[in-house]
Scaffold this motif. Structure first.
Motif, PDB file in Angstrom:
ATOM      1  N   PRO A 183       0.827  -1.209   0.000  1.00  0.00           N
ATOM      2  CA  PRO A 183       0.000   0.000   0.000  1.00  0.00           C
ATOM      3  C   PRO A 183       0.861   1.258   0.000  1.00  0.00           C
ATOM      4  O   PRO A 183       1.775   1.402   0.810  1.00  0.00           O
ATOM      5  CB  PRO A 183      -0.811  -0.122   1.289  1.00  0.00           C
ATOM      6  N   THR A 184       0.542   2.172  -0.917  1.00  0.00           N
ATOM      7  CA  THR A 184       1.379   3.358  -1.126  1.00  0.00           C
ATOM      8  C   THR A 184       0.520   4.579  -1.370  1.00  0.00           C
ATOM      9  O   THR A 184      -0.444   4.536  -2.131  1.00  0.00           O
ATOM     10  CB  THR A 184       2.302   3.149  -2.349  1.00  0.00           C
ATOM     11  N   ALA A 185       0.892   5.676  -0.714  1.00  0.00           N
ATOM     12  CA  ALA A 185       0.232   6.964  -0.939  1.00  0.00           C
ATOM     13  C   ALA A 185       1.288   8.004  -1.259  1.00  0.00           C
ATOM     14  O   ALA A 185       2.415   7.956  -0.760  1.00  0.00           O
ATOM     15  CB  ALA A 185      -0.575   7.388   0.278  1.00  0.00           C
ATOM     16  N   LEU A 186       0.907   8.968  -2.103  1.00  0.00           N
ATOM     17  CA  LEU A 186       1.749  10.115  -2.423  1.00  0.00           C
ATOM     18  C   LEU A 186       1.053  11.351  -1.875  1.00  0.00           C
ATOM     19  O   LEU A 186      -0.101  11.620  -2.207  1.00  0.00           O
ATOM     20  CB  LEU A 186       1.928  10.238  -3.939  1.00  0.00           C
ATOM     21  N   ALA A 187       1.759  12.104  -1.034  1.00  0.00           N
ATOM     22  CA  ALA A 187       1.179  13.293  -0.397  1.00  0.00           C
ATOM     23  C   ALA A 187       1.845  14.544  -0.946  1.00  0.00           C
ATOM     24  O   ALA A 187       3.071  14.697  -0.848  1.00  0.00           O
ATOM     25  CB  ALA A 187       1.347  13.217   1.113  1.00  0.00           C
ATOM     26  N   LEU A 188       1.055  15.445  -1.524  1.00  0.00           N
ATOM     27  CA  LEU A 188       1.577  16.663  -2.143  1.00  0.00           C
ATOM     28  C   LEU A 188       1.193  17.884  -1.311  1.00  0.00           C
ATOM     29  O   LEU A 188       0.014  18.205  -1.160  1.00  0.00           O
ATOM     30  CB  LEU A 188       1.023  16.824  -3.557  1.00  0.00           C
ATOM     31  N   PRO A 189       2.182  18.615  -0.785  1.00  0.00           N
ATOM     32  CA  PRO A 189       1.913  19.863  -0.066  1.00  0.00           C
ATOM     33  C   PRO A 189       1.918  21.027  -1.049  1.00  0.00           C
ATOM     34  O   PRO A 189       2.978  21.570  -1.375  1.00  0.00           O
ATOM     35  CB  PRO A 189       3.088  19.935   0.913  1.00  0.00           C
ATOM     36  N   MET A 238      -3.030  18.683  -0.430  1.00  0.00           N
ATOM     37  CA  MET A 238      -3.526  19.655   0.541  1.00  0.00           C
ATOM     38  C   MET A 238      -2.955  21.028   0.238  1.00  0.00           C
ATOM     39  O   MET A 238      -1.793  21.152  -0.170  1.00  0.00           O
ATOM     40  CB  MET A 238      -3.155  19.226   1.973  1.00  0.00           C
ATOM     41  N   GLU A 239      -3.761  22.046   0.442  1.00  0.00           N
ATOM     42  CA  GLU A 239      -3.342  23.428   0.158  1.00  0.00           C
ATOM     43  C   GLU A 239      -2.552  24.003   1.336  1.00  0.00           C
ATOM     44  O   GLU A 239      -2.856  25.072   1.851  1.00  0.00           O
ATOM     45  CB  GLU A 239      -4.583  24.292  -0.128  1.00  0.00           C
ATOM     46  N   THR A 240      -1.556  23.276   1.761  1.00  0.00           N
ATOM     47  CA  THR A 240      -0.697  23.713   2.866  1.00  0.00           C
ATOM     48  C   THR A 240       0.751  23.504   2.448  1.00  0.00           C
ATOM     49  O   THR A 240       1.036  22.812   1.464  1.00  0.00           O
ATOM     50  CB  THR A 240      -0.950  22.890   4.133  1.00  0.00           C
ATOM     51  N   ASP A 241       1.678  24.078   3.207  1.00  0.00           N
ATOM     52  CA  ASP A 241       3.080  23.716   2.977  1.00  0.00           C
ATOM     53  C   ASP A 241       3.389  22.459   3.770  1.00  0.00           C
ATOM     54  O   ASP A 241       2.606  22.031   4.632  1.00  0.00           O
ATOM     55  CB  ASP A 241       4.013  24.867   3.374  1.00  0.00           C
ATOM     56  N   ILE A 242       4.518  21.867   3.512  1.00  0.00           N
ATOM     57  CA  ILE A 242       4.837  20.555   4.068  1.00  0.00           C
ATOM     58  C   ILE A 242       4.946  20.566   5.583  1.00  0.00           C
ATOM     59  O   ILE A 242       4.729  19.543   6.230  1.00  0.00           O
ATOM     60  CB  ILE A 242       6.138  20.013   3.427  1.00  0.00           C
ATOM     61  N   ASP A 247       3.097  22.227   7.741  1.00  0.00           N
ATOM     62  CA  ASP A 247       1.835  22.475   8.433  1.00  0.00           C
ATOM     63  C   ASP A 247       1.450  21.221   9.230  1.00  0.00           C
ATOM     64  O   ASP A 247       1.515  20.101   8.718  1.00  0.00           O
ATOM     65  CB  ASP A 247       0.748  22.808   7.411  1.00  0.00           C
ATOM     66  N   ASP A 248       1.028  21.407  10.475  1.00  0.00           N
ATOM     67  CA  ASP A 248       0.673  20.268  11.320  1.00  0.00           C
ATOM     68  C   ASP A 248      -0.427  19.410  10.708  1.00  0.00           C
ATOM     69  O   ASP A 248      -0.423  18.179  10.849  1.00  0.00           O
ATOM     70  CB  ASP A 248       0.215  20.764  12.701  1.00  0.00           C
ATOM     71  N   VAL A 249      -1.350  20.045  10.024  1.00  0.00           N
ATOM     72  CA  VAL A 249      -2.468  19.297   9.432  1.00  0.00           C
ATOM     73  C   VAL A 249      -1.959  18.339   8.360  1.00  0.00           C
ATOM     74  O   VAL A 249      -2.412  17.188   8.263  1.00  0.00           O
ATOM     75  CB  VAL A 249      -3.516  20.266   8.848  1.00  0.00           C
ATOM     76  N   PHE A 250      -1.018  18.814   7.563  1.00  0.00           N
ATOM     77  CA  PHE A 250      -0.444  17.960   6.517  1.00  0.00           C
ATOM     78  C   PHE A 250       0.333  16.804   7.142  1.00  0.00           C
ATOM     79  O   PHE A 250       0.193  15.640   6.725  1.00  0.00           O
ATOM     80  CB  PHE A 250       0.468  18.791   5.622  1.00  0.00           C
ATOM     81  N   ALA A 251       1.163  17.094   8.137  1.00  0.00           N
ATOM     82  CA  ALA A 251       1.958  16.060   8.789  1.00  0.00           C
ATOM     83  C   ALA A 251       1.073  14.988   9.404  1.00  0.00           C
ATOM     84  O   ALA A 251       1.325  13.776   9.262  1.00  0.00           O
ATOM     85  CB  ALA A 251       2.850  16.693   9.856  1.00  0.00           C
ATOM     86  N   GLU A 252       0.009  15.402  10.085  1.00  0.00           N
ATOM     87  CA  GLU A 252      -0.869  14.438  10.730  1.00  0.00           C
ATOM     88  C   GLU A 252      -1.667  13.626   9.717  1.00  0.00           C
ATOM     89  O   GLU A 252      -1.958  12.453   9.949  1.00  0.00           O
ATOM     90  CB  GLU A 252      -1.798  15.159  11.704  1.00  0.00           C
ATOM     91  N   LYS A 253      -2.004  14.243   8.583  1.00  0.00           N
ATOM     92  CA  LYS A 253      -2.716  13.504   7.541  1.00  0.00           C
ATOM     93  C   LYS A 253      -1.850  12.373   7.001  1.00  0.00           C
ATOM     94  O   LYS A 253      -2.321  11.246   6.807  1.00  0.00           O
ATOM     95  CB  LYS A 253      -3.124  14.452   6.409  1.00  0.00           C
ATOM     96  N   MET A 254      -0.576  12.655   6.743  1.00  0.00           N
ATOM     97  CA  MET A 254       0.326  11.602   6.272  1.00  0.00           C
ATOM     98  C   MET A 254       0.456  10.493   7.307  1.00  0.00           C
ATOM     99  O   MET A 254       0.406   9.293   6.980  1.00  0.00           O
ATOM    100  CB  MET A 254       1.702  12.188   5.955  1.00  0.00           C
TER     101      MET A 254
END
Length: 406
Positions: free
Chosen positions: A332-338, A378-382, A384-391
């Protein structure tokens, strides 16, 4: 079990004999592997140079007849590695040491790098005060500078070699009083400019019962993580910081080689991957940057580190490379783009803010990845706590579904 000493007994017999004597005086068993090719050994080895050559698929006679130093060093490195690995697998190796100049440092550390992290490894070398990366690689090898050449015993060499031998004894006889709790382990990649993201994600995962190991994405850090994935030490990867691919592609000094991102894909462990610090290529002091890059945008991180902004063209290529790496994943693999920036320097008002270059990276990744790669945007920079927690949340879901979560 014995401490293995790897050395060229035709030139360093006296010094290796002294090392053996110090170890044995402390009650430590010793096994000496002779890697000398030219002359006869100065002391009796436990594994002869001929046996080392045979373990590499050749003979000592052929190596002497060819008289090719480079070929001989490579063969003896292969042979010493095969013997050390065999001894370790049989439970006969408790630690490994080496003494020498550039030749035996290369041979002995080749064998050391083949052994797992945690096996005591110590190299006394004339090369230990220079660039040690070719010898240490991504392993826990301790290197001790010999100060003078390792040529005969004197008041200086005796002290240095004895200290090295006693350090090995200390590693063998002093078990650390540390409680080890078995937990699923997550590998996380971090750079200075992605530190807030890594810290937030690490806290999230540790709160949920994972152990985390953070790797500094400096080339050796990425290689270390890849190696530990293959060894089964790491159960899942939060690959926040893939910057080493920028150095590999553009020509920086912190590349991790073309195999970066392969281990998780091939072993099938869960992974969430992002684009951390792909806005930069790393060099040493500003004067060390190749002239061909003189017209580029730089940021002086400190007197020893110069960062160069990647271009839109380079980012498009990098997106294609990383996308194909992810397509090879068997787990299982996800790509997260900030979308708001891939590093501290890639946000509005900072030196590397370049929405066009970021868009080229993101567009190439979107166009390359297969449908089975989960895409998170996500419309955040890398950082951002929200982005980190989402990953971190996504990786936790993968781990739980795979039955390897806490």
């Amino acid at each position: 079990m014995a401490v293995v000493i790897v050395g060229t007994l035709d030139t360093k017999g006296e010094e290796i004999g002294f090392t053996r004597d110090v170890l044995e005086a402390q009650g430590v068993a010793v096994h000496v592997i002779d890697t000398g090719v030219v002359g006869e050994p100065g002391i009796e080895p436990d594994t002869t140079a001929g046996e080392v050559a045979e373990a590499a698929g050749t003979t000592l006679e052929d190596l002497r007849e060819d008289a090719d130093r480079g070929e001989a060093m490579e063969a003896m490195g292969e042979g010493a590695t095969a013997i050390a690995e065999r001894m370790h697998e049989a439970g006969d190796l408790s630690g490994i040491m080496g003494l020498g100049g550039s030749g035996n440092t290369s041979i002995a550390t080749t064998a050391m790098r083949a052994l797992p992290v945690g096996v005591p490894k110590l190299m006394v070398s004339t090369m230990a005060s220079g660039d040690t990366e070719p010898y240490v690689g991504a392993r826990d090898i301790m290197m001790l500078y010999s100060v003078a050449d390792i040529e005969g015993l004197n008041q200086l060499s005796r002290q240095v070699i004895a200290n090295a031998a006693l350090a090995m004894v200390g590693m063998l006889t002093n078990e650390p009083d540390v409680e080890v709790e078995e937990k699923p382990t997550i590998g996380i990649t971090m750079f200075g400019v992605t530190t807030p993201c890594a810290k937030t994600a690490r806290a999230y995962l540790e709160d949920r019962g994972y152990e985390t190991i953070v790797f500094h994405a400096t080339g050796t850090g990425g290689r270390a993580m890849e190696s530990l994935i293959r060894e089964g030490v790491i159960d899942g990867v939060l690959d926040i910081t893939t910057t080493e691919w920028a150095d590999e592609f553009v020509g920086g000094v912190l590349n991790a080689g073309p195999d970066r991102l392969d281990a998780a894909a091939e072993t099938g462990i869960p992974q969430v991957v992002s684009t951390g610090a792909l806005d930069m290529v790393n060099f040493g002091p500003r004067e060390s940057v190749p002239e061909k890059f003189d017209d580029r945008l730089f940021h002086i991180h400190n007197p020893q580190v110069t960062l160069m902004r990647t271009t839109a063209e380079e980012n498009a290529e990098l997106g294609g490379i990383i996308g194909e790496k992810l397509n090879a994943a068997t787990g299982p693999t996800a790509l997260a783009l900030p979308l708001g920036g891939v590093s501290m320097l890639d946000v509005e008002g900072e030196d590397f803010y370049d929405p066009e270059a970021d868009a080229a990276l993101f567009d190439a990744l979107r166009a390359t990845i297969d449908d089975d790669i989960e895409l998170i945007e996500m419309e955040t920079d890398i950082n951002d706590d929200v982005f980190a927690e989402k990953m971190a949340e996504q990786l936790d879901e993968y781990m739980q579904a795979a039955g390897v979560g806490p």
